[in-house]
Design a protein around this motif. Structure first.
Motif, PDB file in Angstrom:
ATOM      1  N   ALA A 186       0.818  -1.220   0.000  1.00 53.87           N
ATOM      2  CA  ALA A 186       0.000   0.000   0.000  1.00 53.87           C
ATOM      3  C   ALA A 186       0.850   1.268   0.000  1.00 53.87           C
ATOM      4  O   ALA A 186       0.349   2.349  -0.317  1.00 53.87           O
ATOM      5  N   LYS A 187       2.127   1.128   0.350  1.00 53.18           N
ATOM      6  CA  LYS A 187       3.006   2.300   0.443  1.00 53.18           C
ATOM      7  C   LYS A 187       3.803   2.536  -0.834  1.00 53.18           C
ATOM      8  O   LYS A 187       4.098   3.682  -1.182  1.00 53.18           O
ATOM      9  N   ASP A 188       4.180   1.461  -1.505  1.00 56.37           N
ATOM     10  CA  ASP A 188       4.998   1.571  -2.706  1.00 56.37           C
ATOM     11  C   ASP A 188       4.139   2.067  -3.861  1.00 56.37           C
ATOM     12  O   ASP A 188       3.011   1.607  -4.058  1.00 56.37           O
ATOM     13  N   GLY A 189       4.687   2.979  -4.665  1.00 50.53           N
ATOM     14  CA  GLY A 189       3.894   3.590  -5.725  1.00 50.53           C
ATOM     15  C   GLY A 189       3.786   2.803  -7.002  1.00 50.53           C
ATOM     16  O   GLY A 189       2.951   3.124  -7.854  1.00 50.53           O
ATOM     17  N   PHE A 190       4.597   1.762  -7.184  1.00 52.82           N
ATOM     18  CA  PHE A 190       4.586   1.085  -8.478  1.00 52.82           C
ATOM     19  C   PHE A 190       5.003  -0.380  -8.422  1.00 52.82           C
ATOM     20  O   PHE A 190       4.455  -1.213  -9.148  1.00 52.82           O
ATOM     21  N   PHE A 191       5.971  -0.734  -7.598  1.00 52.96           N
ATOM     22  CA  PHE A 191       6.632  -2.028  -7.714  1.00 52.96           C
ATOM     23  C   PHE A 191       5.861  -3.131  -7.000  1.00 52.96           C
ATOM     24  O   PHE A 191       6.325  -3.726  -6.034  1.00 52.96           O
ATOM     25  N   TYR A 192       4.651  -3.407  -7.522  1.00 53.55           N
ATOM     26  CA  TYR A 192       3.811  -4.460  -6.984  1.00 53.55           C
ATOM     27  C   TYR A 192       4.332  -5.814  -7.456  1.00 53.55           C
ATOM     28  O   TYR A 192       5.033  -5.924  -8.462  1.00 53.55           O
ATOM     29  N   ARG A 193       3.989  -6.849  -6.724  1.00 54.15           N
ATOM     30  CA  ARG A 193       4.545  -8.167  -7.012  1.00 54.15           C
ATOM     31  C   ARG A 193       4.304  -8.594  -8.467  1.00 54.15           C
ATOM     32  O   ARG A 193       5.218  -9.101  -9.139  1.00 54.15           O
ATOM     33  N   ASP A 194       3.089  -8.378  -8.985  1.00 55.95           N
ATOM     34  CA  ASP A 194       2.812  -8.840 -10.348  1.00 55.95           C
ATOM     35  C   ASP A 194       3.613  -8.060 -11.387  1.00 55.95           C
ATOM     36  O   ASP A 194       4.043  -8.617 -12.404  1.00 55.95           O
TER      37      ASP A 194
END
Length: 294
Positions: A186-194
């Motif tokens: 929820a904090k990271d702006g872009f680097f989601y796992r998928d």
């Protein structure tokens, strides 16, 4: 509390998220997309010279006695360039007081592994061949992982190892296994796992994501140079920086890891505008200058 300037990094990443989900019909070519550099203030007193292997950054009055930086830019192996990152690495070169070469990299998926590693080794060999005997390899994100894997490949070929490694939010785990992909989602702006899994798949092109040649967390790190890792407290790559620190320590590598609370992935891109970014650059310079005998 994070400064207003450093929050601009988060806004940029969230905008990228929208572009990733809904690509514009006519995206700007990767080679010329330099909008990342909009976050970074122009470092005064740095000259830029294009050479075959990349972009040469020469701070005025910099040392000319065999010390240099090799800079490996981020971009998930599919984007970024010497131009997107020239200002950030210009700030770093100026703070340390040595010239720097930002290496050209080919892009995945057209050119998957080992293309980028070969590009990094070509630039490193170029510096060695010109008499630089105290080389610091710096890398951000994908370039941070590349800094390590290219040193391992160079070691296997008998090349001299670098003096030190400066790693900015290094992406090293092609298996994308860190717990912070969940805890910081929820904090990271872009680097989601998928997203990161997709980038990894394009880069490794069917290889085992735990292959030591692409994943330093499974490699023999014996004899690697001292490394200084910087990571943002809000980014999803936080946990793998911890895993890298632990892995390197198991092989006797000197490691320092600084966590910058409330900061995003590669927040150092706001150098010259955000105090947190300037502090990070200063820490790198103070740590590495004695190792370069400056």
């Amino acid at each position: 509390m994070a400064s207003t300037q450093s929050r601009a990094v988060e806004r940029m990443y969230r905008a990228w998220t929208e572009n990733w989900k809904n690509p514009p019909p006519d995206p700007e070519p990767r080679e010329t997309d330099d909008h990342w550099g909009d976050l970074t203030a122009e470092p005064r007193g740095v000259d830029y010279i294009e050479v075959d292997d990349g972009l040469w950054l020469v701070p005025r009055g910099s040392a000319a006695d065999g010390a240099a930086l090799l800079c490996l830019h981020g971009g998930g192996f599919i984007s970024g360039s010497v131009f997107t990152h020239r200002k950030m690495y210009g700030h770093l070169a100026k703070a340390i007081g040595v010239p720097a070469l930002i290496a050209h990299q080919r892009y995945a998926p057209e050119h998957p592994y080992p293309a980028q590693q070969e590009d990094a080794l070509k630039a490193y060999t170029w510096l060695v061949g010109r008499g630089f005997d105290r080389i610091v390899v710096a890398g951000d994100s994908a370039g941070g992982g590349l800094a390590i894997t290219s040193q391992l490949a160079g070691r296997a070929r008998g090349l001299p190892l670098a003096t030190a490694l400066l790693l900015i939010s290094p992406w090293v785990d092609m298996a994308v296994s860190g717990d912070s992909f969940d805890t910081n989602a929820a904090k990271d702006g872009f680097f989601y796992r998928d997203v990161v899994q997709g980038l990894a798949a394009m880069y490794i092109a069917g290889r085992d994501p735990r292959d030591p040649e692409v994943n330093p967390l499974y490699a023999d790190l014996t004899g690697l140079p001292p490394m200084f890792i910087q990571v943002g407290g809000d980014e999803t790559l936080l946990d793998e920086s911890r895993m890298l620190e632990k892995r390197a320590g198991e092989f006797g590598v000197e490691v320092r890891r600084d966590v910058f609370e409330e900061q995003q992935h590669t927040f150092q891109m706001a150098a010259g505008r955000a105090p947190e970014a300037d502090d990070a650059i200063s820490r790198f310079a103070s740590w590495v200058r004695p190792r370069l005998e400056l």
